[in-house]
Design a protein around this motif. Structure first.
Motif, PDB file in Angstrom:
ATOM      1  N   MET A   1      13.031  -4.063  10.934  1.00 30.64           N
ATOM      2  CA  MET A   1      13.307  -4.004   9.508  1.00 30.64           C
ATOM      3  C   MET A   1      12.858  -2.647   8.966  1.00 30.64           C
ATOM      4  N   ALA A   2      13.707  -2.013   8.206  1.00 32.53           N
ATOM      5  CA  ALA A   2      13.415  -0.685   7.678  1.00 32.53           C
ATOM      6  C   ALA A   2      12.352  -0.757   6.581  1.00 32.53           C
ATOM      7  N   PHE A   3      11.558   0.294   6.508  1.00 32.29           N
ATOM      8  CA  PHE A   3      10.517   0.364   5.486  1.00 32.29           C
ATOM      9  C   PHE A   3      11.145   0.438   4.096  1.00 32.29           C
ATOM     10  N   GLU A   4      10.518  -0.227   3.155  1.00 31.53           N
ATOM     11  CA  GLU A   4      10.946  -0.157   1.767  1.00 31.53           C
ATOM     12  C   GLU A   4       9.711  -0.022   0.889  1.00 31.53           C
ATOM     13  N   ASN A   5       9.727   0.952  -0.001  1.00 30.77           N
ATOM     14  CA  ASN A   5       8.615   1.128  -0.931  1.00 30.77           C
ATOM     15  C   ASN A   5       8.514  -0.061  -1.875  1.00 30.77           C
ATOM     16  N   PRO A   6       7.317  -0.300  -2.401  1.00 34.31           N
ATOM     17  CA  PRO A   6       7.178  -1.354  -3.416  1.00 34.31           C
ATOM     18  C   PRO A   6       8.067  -1.047  -4.624  1.00 34.31           C
ATOM     19  N   SER A   7       8.347  -2.065  -5.393  1.00 34.18           N
ATOM     20  CA  SER A   7       9.154  -1.884  -6.608  1.00 34.18           C
ATOM     21  C   SER A   7       8.378  -1.045  -7.622  1.00 34.18           C
ATOM     22  N   ARG A   8       9.065  -0.567  -8.603  1.00 26.84           N
ATOM     23  CA  ARG A   8       8.419   0.210  -9.656  1.00 26.84           C
ATOM     24  C   ARG A   8       7.339  -0.620 -10.353  1.00 26.84           C
ATOM     25  N   GLU A   9       7.606  -1.907 -10.542  1.00 29.38           N
ATOM     26  CA  GLU A   9       6.625  -2.805 -11.165  1.00 29.38           C
ATOM     27  C   GLU A   9       5.379  -2.949 -10.278  1.00 29.38           C
ATOM     28  N   GLU A  10       5.580  -3.069  -8.976  1.00 28.50           N
ATOM     29  CA  GLU A  10       4.434  -3.151  -8.054  1.00 28.50           C
ATOM     30  C   GLU A  10       3.633  -1.851  -8.056  1.00 28.50           C
ATOM     31  N   ILE A  11       4.321  -0.721  -8.101  1.00 32.78           N
ATOM     32  CA  ILE A  11       3.635   0.574  -8.163  1.00 32.78           C
ATOM     33  C   ILE A  11       2.841   0.671  -9.462  1.00 32.78           C
ATOM     34  N   LYS A  12       3.416   0.194 -10.548  1.00 25.24           N
ATOM     35  CA  LYS A  12       2.707   0.166 -11.838  1.00 25.24           C
ATOM     36  C   LYS A  12       1.409  -0.617 -11.698  1.00 25.24           C
ATOM     37  N   ASN A  13       1.473  -1.783 -11.065  1.00 28.82           N
ATOM     38  CA  ASN A  13       0.280  -2.611 -10.875  1.00 28.82           C
ATOM     39  C   ASN A  13      -0.747  -1.925  -9.982  1.00 28.82           C
ATOM     40  N   ILE A  14      -0.281  -1.279  -8.917  1.00 30.12           N
ATOM     41  CA  ILE A  14      -1.189  -0.552  -8.020  1.00 30.12           C
ATOM     42  C   ILE A  14      -1.959   0.504  -8.809  1.00 30.12           C
ATOM     43  N   LEU A  15      -1.250   1.264  -9.615  1.00 26.62           N
ATOM     44  CA  LEU A  15      -1.889   2.346 -10.379  1.00 26.62           C
ATOM     45  C   LEU A  15      -2.803   1.809 -11.474  1.00 26.62           C
ATOM     46  N   GLU A  16      -2.435   0.703 -12.081  1.00 29.45           N
ATOM     47  CA  GLU A  16      -3.287   0.102 -13.120  1.00 29.45           C
ATOM     48  C   GLU A  16      -4.613  -0.381 -12.544  1.00 29.45           C
ATOM     49  N   GLN A  17      -4.595  -0.845 -11.310  1.00 31.46           N
ATOM     50  CA  GLN A  17      -5.794  -1.391 -10.683  1.00 31.46           C
ATOM     51  C   GLN A  17      -6.630  -0.335  -9.964  1.00 31.46           C
ATOM     52  N   ALA A  18      -6.090   0.852  -9.802  1.00 32.12           N
ATOM     53  CA  ALA A  18      -6.785   1.895  -9.045  1.00 32.12           C
ATOM     54  C   ALA A  18      -7.795   2.641  -9.907  1.00 32.12           C
ATOM     55  N   GLY A  19      -8.865   3.017  -9.276  1.00 32.26           N
ATOM     56  CA  GLY A  19      -9.864   3.875  -9.912  1.00 32.26           C
ATOM     57  C   GLY A  19     -10.129   5.091  -9.044  1.00 32.26           C
ATOM     58  N   ASN A  20     -10.528   4.838  -7.782  1.00 29.36           N
ATOM     59  CA  ASN A  20     -10.854   5.912  -6.848  1.00 29.36           C
ATOM     60  C   ASN A  20      -9.662   6.251  -5.967  1.00 29.36           C
ATOM     61  N   ILE A  21      -9.288   7.533  -5.977  1.00 30.16           N
ATOM     62  CA  ILE A  21      -8.204   8.011  -5.139  1.00 30.16           C
ATOM     63  C   ILE A  21      -8.764   9.084  -4.218  1.00 30.16           C
ATOM     64  N   ALA A  22      -8.808   8.777  -2.910  1.00 29.71           N
ATOM     65  CA  ALA A  22      -9.209   9.774  -1.917  1.00 29.71           C
ATOM     66  C   ALA A  22      -7.969  10.590  -1.578  1.00 29.71           C
ATOM     67  N   VAL A  23      -8.061  11.906  -1.751  1.00 26.92           N
ATOM     68  CA  VAL A  23      -6.917  12.777  -1.517  1.00 26.92           C
ATOM     69  C   VAL A  23      -7.136  13.537  -0.216  1.00 26.92           C
ATOM     70  N   VAL A  24      -6.429  13.099   0.835  1.00 24.55           N
ATOM     71  CA  VAL A  24      -6.552  13.709   2.153  1.00 24.55           C
ATOM     72  C   VAL A  24      -5.675  14.951   2.197  1.00 24.55           C
ATOM     73  N   GLY A  25      -6.310  16.090   2.496  1.00 23.73           N
ATOM     74  CA  GLY A  25      -5.589  17.353   2.508  1.00 23.73           C
ATOM     75  C   GLY A  25      -5.646  18.076   1.175  1.00 23.73           C
ATOM     76  N   LEU A  26      -6.561  17.659   0.302  1.00 21.79           N
ATOM     77  CA  LEU A  26      -6.704  18.321  -1.001  1.00 21.79           C
ATOM     78  C   LEU A  26      -7.218  19.736  -0.790  1.00 21.79           C
ATOM     79  N   SER A  27      -6.464  20.702  -1.270  1.00 17.49           N
ATOM     80  CA  SER A  27      -6.825  22.110  -1.135  1.00 17.49           C
ATOM     81  C   SER A  27      -7.733  22.543  -2.274  1.00 17.49           C
ATOM     82  N   ASP A  28      -8.592  23.509  -1.981  1.00 16.74           N
ATOM     83  CA  ASP A  28      -9.416  24.100  -3.040  1.00 16.74           C
ATOM     84  C   ASP A  28      -8.697  25.259  -3.716  1.00 16.74           C
TER      85      ASP A  28
END
Length: 143
Positions: A1-28
């Motif tokens: 089965m091919a990968f499918e991103n979450p719906s826009r509504e699910e992404i909205k919920n993910i972002l609403e619940q998030a506080g800490n975002i670890a950014v791998v590869g963050l440049s200075d």
């Protein structure tokens, strides 16, 4: 089965619940996309945790930079990845071990292997999407 991103509504919920975002590869370097995107997310109220072995121990965006996700001493909601696709499976393994809830591969980054690793261990996976763009679309007002 091919990968499918979450719906826009699910992404909205993910972002609403998030506080800490670890950014791998963050440049200075302030002219890099990773720096600009992370700075924008920080200005919207998210806690940014830089992860970059080349900058470990320094500060980026006022936050201590860590060499790996395993070194981050606090919970991680989203692992936002600015690394080439061939490195994403290893990042996915680290995200699982760190107890992250979401693996987010930035726009232009696709790794079915990473999605399988993270998704298979219960993480939500988003690929080939810019977190800053998605946040602006789904979260018009934040904190």
């Amino acid at each position: 089965m091919a990968f499918e991103n979450p719906s826009r509504e699910e992404i909205k919920n993910i972002l609403e619940q998030a506080g800490n975002i670890a950014v791998v590869g963050l440049s200075d370097k302030t002219d890099r996309t990773s720096y600009m995107v992370a700075g924008a997310m920080q200005s919207r109220g998210y806690r940014i945790i830089p992860v970059n072995p080349a900058a470990a121990g320094s500060t980026i965006l006022g936050e201590t930079c860590y060499a790996s996700l395993a070194e981050v001493p606090e919970p991680i909601d989203i692992v936002n990845v600015f690394r080439r696709s061939e490195y994403c499976a290893d990042v996915a393994k680290e995200a699982v071990e760190a107890g992250a809830r979401v693996l987010w591969l930035q726009q232009g980054i696709i790794s079915e292997e990473a999605a399988g690793i993270a998704g298979g261990r219960g993480l939500q996976v988003i690929m080939d999407r810019c977190i800053k763009v998605e946040e602006a679309i789904t979260q018009p007002v934040r904190r």
